[in-house]
Design an enzyme around this catalytic site. Structure first.
Site, short mmCIF file in Angstrom:
data_model
loop_
_atom_site.label_atom_id
_atom_site.label_comp_id
_atom_site.label_asym_id
_atom_site.label_seq_id
_atom_site.Cartn_x
_atom_site.Cartn_y
_atom_site.Cartn_z
N CYS A 1 0.75 -1.25 -0.02
CA CYS A 1 0.05 0.20 -0.11
C CYS A 1 0.80 1.06 0.07
CB CYS A 1 -1.04 -0.06 1.15
SG CYS A 1 -1.94 1.58 1.29
N CYS B 1 -0.64 4.29 2.05
CA CYS B 1 -0.52 4.17 3.37
C CYS B 1 1.02 4.15 3.87
CB CYS B 1 -0.77 2.46 3.80
SG CYS B 1 -2.21 1.98 3.20
N ASP B 2 1.84 3.82 3.15
CA ASP B 2 3.14 3.44 3.68
C ASP B 2 4.37 4.41 3.01
OD1 ASP B 2 2.24 1.48 5.41
OD2 ASP B 2 2.84 -0.02 3.90
#
Ligand code: NAP
Length: 316
Positions: free
Chosen positions: A138, A141-142
């Site tokens: 992701c 997200c990261d």
């Protein structure tokens, strides 16, 4: 067998938010939070900093956010069972929900079991290797994490997600390589053109990553050219899988209508599924947005839909 007004299956942001709303509405929900590896707390349990969930100006760790959501749900009377649901019977009323060791009857059901990002069994990319140490599924997200700053980053995939994630990563990376197994993108033309025009992006056609190497974090990747068989090694700060998701709907045994990829179908603008009294929230019904905050929002909708259903049927 005990009978519940509302059973919730799933312990990500969608399930816990549904539980918070339902518990505050005095429905005393029972929540099956799963047990098998990676199930409890959902995808955020394998994320580090979450910086795009409103209310946390300094960010919050994914697991901390999920623990806080669970505590909030329990504070209002949600009962959590750390158990997988193995099957459900939606052909009878109340519904039968069978956990690994607990069976219950339910007047209403919210399914919030999420989706699992697909990963590839690449040497060095697994749990206990470089997974979450430079390997992620992701980018949104990261990708902003300090370990990825000004490093060459690699995205595997050729669909809209891969393109979107690669473009997102251009904000942080020194260079972004899109590794695709063919030489034609599956992504929509407009997205593909945007990607291929980007000065920081380089596509690596007909290529597969075969090994992840490094020390504490990812440092290098080995790639194989699928036509020539040639193997090369490249410096890398991160590797992102963007090869699609699998909705976690198998345990439903086909009792709810799904789309061609297995995502639960809901009536537009609601969380109502094809079976009256069964509602779906979060990634299990959302192939597009897949964010913690959109999952939480649909969890709230599902609880309100369930509450309305119970009240209309004089079951609350
Ligand atoms: P997808 O369209 O299914 O694409 C998956 C990609 O991963 C494909 O390019 C596929 O290669 C590749 N792939 C699959 N298995 C692989 C393997 N074992 N090894 C190497 N590569 C592999 O999935 P997605 O990109 O997540 O998109 C899902 C849906 O959401 C699509 O309908 C998409 O349009 C939509 N979406 C829309 C947006 C947007 O509009 N902004 C953003 C994201 C997603 P092949 O091409 O060779 O099969």
């Amino acid at each position: 067998m005990r009978k519940e007004k509302l059973v919730i299956i799933g312990s990500g942001p969608a399930g816990y938010t549904a539980a918070i709303y339902a518990a505050r509405a005095m429905l005393s929900p029972l929540l099956f939070e799963g047990f098998s590896s990676g199930a409890v707390g959902g995808q955020l349990m394998s994320t580090t900093d979450v910086e795009n969930f409103p209310g946390f100006p300094e960010g919050i760790l994914g697991p901390d956010l999920m623990i806080a959501c669970k505590q909030q749900a329990e504070r209002f009377g949600t009962q959590c069972l750390t158990e997988d649901v193995v099957k459900v019977d939606l052909s009878r009323r109340p519904f039968l929900i069978q956990g690994a060791s607990t069976g219950v009857l339910a007047e209403t059901l919210i399914v919030a079991t999420g989706a699992t990002a697909k990963r590839l069994p690449i040497e060095g990319a697994g749990d206990g290797e470089f997974w979450q140490k430079g390997v992620s599924a992701c980018a949104v997200c990261d990708g902003a994490a300090p370990i990825f700053r000004n490093k060459p980053l690699f995205v595997i995939g050729g669909g809209d997600s891969a393109v979107e994630e690669a473009l997102f990563l251009t904000r942080f990376a020194s260079r972004v390589y899109l590794v695709h197994r063919r030489e034609e993108l599956r992504a929509s033309r407009i997205m593909a053109e945007k990607l291929l025009k980007h000065p920081k992006v380089e596509p690596l056609w007909n290529r597969e990553v075969i090994r992840v190497l490094g020390g504490q974090f990812v440092e290098r990747l080995q790639l194989r050219h699928s036509l020539s068989g040639e193997i090369e090694e490249r410096e890398a700060g991160g590797l992102f899988f963007a090869i699609g998701h699998l909705p976690n709907s198998a345990f439903l045994g086909g009792q709810l209508k799904v789309d061609e990829r297995g995502y639960l179908l809901v009536q537009p603008g609601t969380t109502r599924t094809s079976v009256e009294g069964v509602f779906a929230a979060g990634d299990i019904q959302d192939p597009l947005y897949r964010q913690a905050v959109t999952a939480a929002g649909s969890g709230c909708m599902a609880a309100l839909d369930a509450e309305r259903f119970l009240s209309e049927k004089h079951l609350s």
